[in-house]
Scaffold this active site. Structure first.
Site, PDB file in Angstrom:
ATOM      1  N   GLY A 192       0.822  -1.197   0.000  1.00 54.48           N
ATOM      2  CA  GLY A 192       0.000   0.000   0.000  1.00 54.48           C
ATOM      3  C   GLY A 192       0.857   1.249   0.000  1.00 54.48           C
ATOM      4  N   GLN A 247       2.575  10.094   1.415  1.00 47.93           N
ATOM      5  CA  GLN A 247       3.910   9.490   1.431  1.00 47.93           C
ATOM      6  C   GLN A 247       4.748   9.928   0.233  1.00 47.93           C
ATOM      7  OE1 GLN A 247       2.119   5.410   2.268  1.00 47.93           O
ATOM      8  NE2 GLN A 247       4.140   5.247   3.254  1.00 47.93           N
ATOM      9  N   CYS A 260       5.989  -0.141   7.585  1.00 40.32           N
ATOM     10  CA  CYS A 260       5.617   0.984   6.726  1.00 40.32           C
ATOM     11  C   CYS A 260       6.804   1.354   5.839  1.00 40.32           C
ATOM     12  CB  CYS A 260       5.217   2.173   7.595  1.00 40.32           C
ATOM     13  SG  CYS A 260       4.707   3.634   6.669  1.00 40.32           S
ATOM     14  N   LEU A 261       6.514   1.641   4.577  1.00 40.59           N
ATOM     15  CA  LEU A 261       7.569   2.060   3.657  1.00 40.59           C
ATOM     16  C   LEU A 261       8.201   3.379   4.084  1.00 40.59           C
ATOM     17  CD1 LEU A 261       5.846   1.136   0.271  1.00 40.59           C
ATOM     18  CD2 LEU A 261       7.694  -0.107   1.431  1.00 40.59           C
ATOM     19  N   HIS A 289      -4.221   1.006   7.564  1.00 43.15           N
ATOM     20  CA  HIS A 289      -2.908   1.651   7.582  1.00 43.15           C
ATOM     21  C   HIS A 289      -2.877   2.826   6.595  1.00 43.15           C
ATOM     22  CE1 HIS A 289       1.605   1.444   7.910  1.00 43.15           C
ATOM     23  NE2 HIS A 289       1.480   2.064   6.739  1.00 43.15           N
ATOM     24  N   GLU A 290      -3.335   2.582   5.358  1.00 41.33           N
ATOM     25  CA  GLU A 290      -3.278   3.640   4.342  1.00 41.33           C
ATOM     26  C   GLU A 290      -4.261   4.761   4.650  1.00 41.33           C
ATOM     27  OE1 GLU A 290      -0.711   3.694   2.546  1.00 41.33           O
ATOM     28  OE2 GLU A 290      -0.180   1.619   2.988  1.00 41.33           O
ATOM     29  N   HIS A 343      -2.703   7.103   7.002  1.00 42.57           N
ATOM     30  CA  HIS A 343      -1.787   8.050   6.339  1.00 42.57           C
ATOM     31  C   HIS A 343      -2.546   9.274   5.830  1.00 42.57           C
ATOM     32  CE1 HIS A 343       2.224   6.349   6.285  1.00 42.57           C
ATOM     33  NE2 HIS A 343       1.762   5.170   5.901  1.00 42.57           N
TER      34      HIS A 343
END
Length: 185
Positions: free
Chosen positions: A46, A51, A88-89, A130-131, A134
């Protein structure tokens, strides 16, 4: 389209709340394509517009062969609790146990502005939550009581460091391969 740099912890743009999307045009399509290409290249499951430094309510999630392009998404129902590893990226090299809702129902729009619904459990449910976090300027580390809850995972460094990390994960009862996979979520 393009693979773009992913913002990492410390960049204040990660904390910006996404603004609602009102215009569904080529600029939005390019952003969605860039999110998808960047997520796949990372690789991750995701990625949200903040981000990439774009304060818009847009994210993508891909679990298995299912790519979801979510514009103006919101959770309309949630049930149960599920505690599992999450990464997380934007916070590379770390994972932590986070409690999320076990099953979520999301309403969103696609790239053309058409509304649709999606339900998710397991990795899909966790990735959706999660997304969407963000898009509110929230990171998974905000759910932790202490930074000590962060678990370092391999970053692709030298083999000796990697084996030390694997040994520490195993000592904590954590599967090293699962932890590394989750760190790309």
């Amino acid at each position: 389209m393009s693979v773009l740099p992913i913002l990492t912890l410390g960049d204040p743009r990660l904390r910006l709340r996404g603004e609602p999307v009102e215009t569904f045009n080529k600029l939005l399509h390019h952003l969605i394509d860039d999110l998808t290409d960047t997520m796949r290249h990372a690789p991750g499951v995701g990625l949200a517009a903040p981000q990439l430094g774009e304060a818009l309510n847009v994210c993508v999630v891909e679990v298995g062969d299912r790519l979801l392009e979510l514009v103006n998404p919101r959770i309309v129902r949630a049930e149960g609790d599920d505690r599992d590893l999450e990464g997380c990226l934007s916070i590379p090299g770390f994972v932590a146990y986070v409690t999320r809702r076990e099953h979520v129902w999301v309403v969103a729009q696609n790239r053309l502005g058409r509304k649709y619904k999606v339900a998710g459990t397991g990795l899909l449910g966790r990735a959706l939550q999660h997304e969407l976090d963000h898009l509110q300027g929230k990171l998974y580390i905000d759910y932790l009581a202490s930074p000590d809850e962060l678990i370092p995972v391999g970053r692709g460094g030298d083999d000796e460091d990697e084996s030390d990390v694997d040994a520490e994960l195993e000592r904590r009862g954590i599967d090293p391969e699962k932890a590394k996979a989750v760190s790309r979520a």
